[in-house]
Design an enzyme around this catalytic site. Structure first.
Site, short mmCIF file in Angstrom:
data_model
loop_
_atom_site.label_atom_id
_atom_site.label_comp_id
_atom_site.label_asym_id
_atom_site.label_seq_id
_atom_site.Cartn_x
_atom_site.Cartn_y
_atom_site.Cartn_z
N LYS A 187 0.84 -1.21 0.00
CA LYS A 187 0.00 0.00 0.00
C LYS A 187 0.87 1.26 0.00
O LYS A 187 0.63 2.18 -0.77
CB LYS A 187 -0.92 0.03 1.24
CG LYS A 187 -1.85 -1.17 1.35
CD LYS A 187 -2.80 -1.04 2.55
CE LYS A 187 -2.10 -1.06 3.90
NZ LYS A 187 -1.57 -2.37 4.29
N ARG A 205 -9.52 0.73 8.95
CA ARG A 205 -9.11 -0.64 9.27
C ARG A 205 -10.20 -1.39 10.04
O ARG A 205 -9.99 -2.55 10.38
CB ARG A 205 -7.86 -0.59 10.14
CG ARG A 205 -6.57 -0.86 9.42
CD ARG A 205 -5.47 -0.79 10.44
NE ARG A 205 -4.25 -1.43 10.06
CZ ARG A 205 -3.23 -0.84 9.46
NH1 ARG A 205 -3.29 0.42 9.14
NH2 ARG A 205 -2.14 -1.52 9.19
N ARG A 250 12.50 -5.98 5.79
CA ARG A 250 12.18 -4.66 5.24
C ARG A 250 12.83 -3.54 6.04
O ARG A 250 12.91 -3.60 7.26
CB ARG A 250 10.65 -4.52 5.28
CG ARG A 250 10.14 -3.18 4.89
CD ARG A 250 8.66 -3.25 4.64
NE ARG A 250 7.87 -3.11 5.86
CZ ARG A 250 6.55 -2.89 5.86
NH1 ARG A 250 5.89 -2.82 4.72
NH2 ARG A 250 5.91 -2.78 6.99
N ARG A 273 11.27 -0.96 11.30
CA ARG A 273 10.15 -0.72 12.19
C ARG A 273 10.11 -1.70 13.34
O ARG A 273 10.42 -2.87 13.18
CB ARG A 273 8.84 -0.84 11.39
CG ARG A 273 8.46 0.45 10.71
CD ARG A 273 7.35 0.26 9.74
NE ARG A 273 6.20 -0.47 10.29
CZ ARG A 273 5.04 -0.57 9.65
NH1 ARG A 273 4.90 -0.01 8.48
NH2 ARG A 273 4.05 -1.23 10.19
N ARG A 326 -0.38 -8.69 13.54
CA ARG A 326 -0.90 -7.77 12.53
C ARG A 326 -1.77 -8.50 11.50
O ARG A 326 -2.80 -7.99 11.08
CB ARG A 326 0.25 -7.04 11.84
CG ARG A 326 0.81 -5.91 12.70
CD ARG A 326 2.22 -5.54 12.35
NE ARG A 326 2.39 -4.95 11.04
CZ ARG A 326 3.55 -4.87 10.39
NH1 ARG A 326 4.65 -5.34 10.97
NH2 ARG A 326 3.63 -4.29 9.23
P1 ADP Z 1 1.13 -2.06 8.00
O1 ADP Z 1 0.03 -1.87 7.01
O2 ADP Z 1 2.43 -2.36 7.36
O3 ADP Z 1 0.80 -3.03 9.10
P2 ADP Z 1 0.85 0.69 9.08
O4 ADP Z 1 2.02 1.56 9.00
O5 ADP Z 1 -0.34 1.04 8.25
O6 ADP Z 1 1.42 -0.73 8.77
O7 ADP Z 1 0.33 0.58 10.60
C1 ADP Z 1 1.20 0.25 11.64
C2 ADP Z 1 0.44 0.11 12.95
O8 ADP Z 1 -0.19 1.36 13.27
C3 ADP Z 1 -0.70 -0.89 12.98
O9 ADP Z 1 -0.26 -2.20 13.25
C4 ADP Z 1 -1.57 -0.32 14.11
O10 ADP Z 1 -1.02 -0.58 15.39
C5 ADP Z 1 -1.46 1.17 13.88
N1 ADP Z 1 -2.50 1.67 12.96
C6 ADP Z 1 -2.30 2.27 11.76
N2 ADP Z 1 -3.45 2.61 11.18
C7 ADP Z 1 -4.44 2.22 12.02
C8 ADP Z 1 -5.86 2.28 11.99
N3 ADP Z 1 -6.51 2.81 10.94
N4 ADP Z 1 -6.55 1.79 13.06
C9 ADP Z 1 -5.92 1.26 14.10
N5 ADP Z 1 -4.58 1.16 14.20
C10 ADP Z 1 -3.83 1.62 13.17
#
Ligand code: ADP
Ligand code: ZN
Length: 216
Positions: free
Chosen positions: A14, A88, A127, A161, A172
């Site tokens: 994404k 999400r 990564r 990360r 996740r």
């Molecule tokens: P990825 O898609 O690689 O898991 P992101 O950078 O989008 O990573 O998100 C990392 C973390 O941030 C998630 O695992 C969660 O803890 C938090 N997070 C991000 N966006 C949301 C969301 N919309 N709702 C709840 N938690 C979120």
């Protein structure tokens, strides 16, 4: 202005596709993950509160991320938004619908990037990204040309990360299937869902995404 959601599991690509759309189409990327990591780095109260939750790979509360998105939408002029990592949960999806409606904006497409689980694990373990320009690398499949130096901008702050480890990744993925994958049905029912094959090379995925957007 086209406003889209990029939907897909962690590691689907994404962020990579969002960056391309920002470069190619001057769209605005709204990544809640990036916003939360920024809050953590800058040491705000909220940042401190979410750090452990994120490191474990769990979702932070709906109220926090909805608040972040609302703030950005209020501050932003123009548009052509890419929602990356948001919504999400179903609650977040409803909230986004309301926010956009209130601003007189539409949601034009939801693009689901489809990738096998095995590939996700392989992509995420290994990564790292450049702190300066955000370019994404991988130990095996896309190392930097010179060790410790970003090919793109020459930056030397390369970062892994906290949640890109086996345990957090498992969490996740479970969070994704339990809480986020219902959005596939939600947007399908609204006639807004479009799938692209995320197993293809990034360039090919970008082409597929571009085709979808140009069709509109
Ligand atoms: P990825 O898609 O690689 O898991 P992101 O950078 O989008 O990573 O998100 C990392 C973390 O941030 C998630 O695992 C969660 O803890 C938090 N997070 C991000 N966006 C949301 C969301 N919309 N709702 C709840 N938690 C979120
Ligand atoms: Zn860089």
């Amino acid at each position: 202005m086209t406003n889209i959601i990029l939907l897909g599991p962690p590691g689907a690509g994404k962020g990579t596709q969002a960056k391309r759309l920002v470069d190619d189409r001057q769209m605005v990327q709204l990544s809640t993950g990036d916003m939360l990591r920024e809050a953590k780095t800058s040491g705000t109260e909220m940042g401190k509160r979410v750090a452990d939750v994120m490191a474990r790979g769990e979702l932070v509360t709906d109220d926090i991320v909805i608040g972040l998105i609302e703030e950005k939408l209020n501050g932003a002029s123009g548009g052509g938004f890419i929602f990356d990592g948001f919504p999400r949960t179903l609650k977040q999806a409803d909230a986004l619908g309301e926010l956009l409606a209130r601003k007189g904006k539409t949601l034009d497409a939801v693009i689901e990037i489809q990738v096998d689980d095995a590939a996700l694990v392989a992509r995420i373990s290994g990564r790292f990204t450049c702190r300066t320009c955000g370019e994404v690398y991988h130990d095996e499949t896309k190392p930097t040309k010179a060790s410790g130096v970003c090919d793109h901008c020459g930056g030397t702050e390369l970062n892994r990360r906290a949640d890109d480890n086996a345990d957090a990744l498992r969490t996740r993925l479970v969070e994704y299937y339990k809480k986020t994958s219902p959005l596939i049905g939600y947007y399908y029912a609204k006639g807004q869902l479009h799938g692209v094959d995320g197993m293809a090379e990034p360039d090919q995925v970008a082409t597929a995404v571009a085709k979808l957007l140009d069709k509109r």
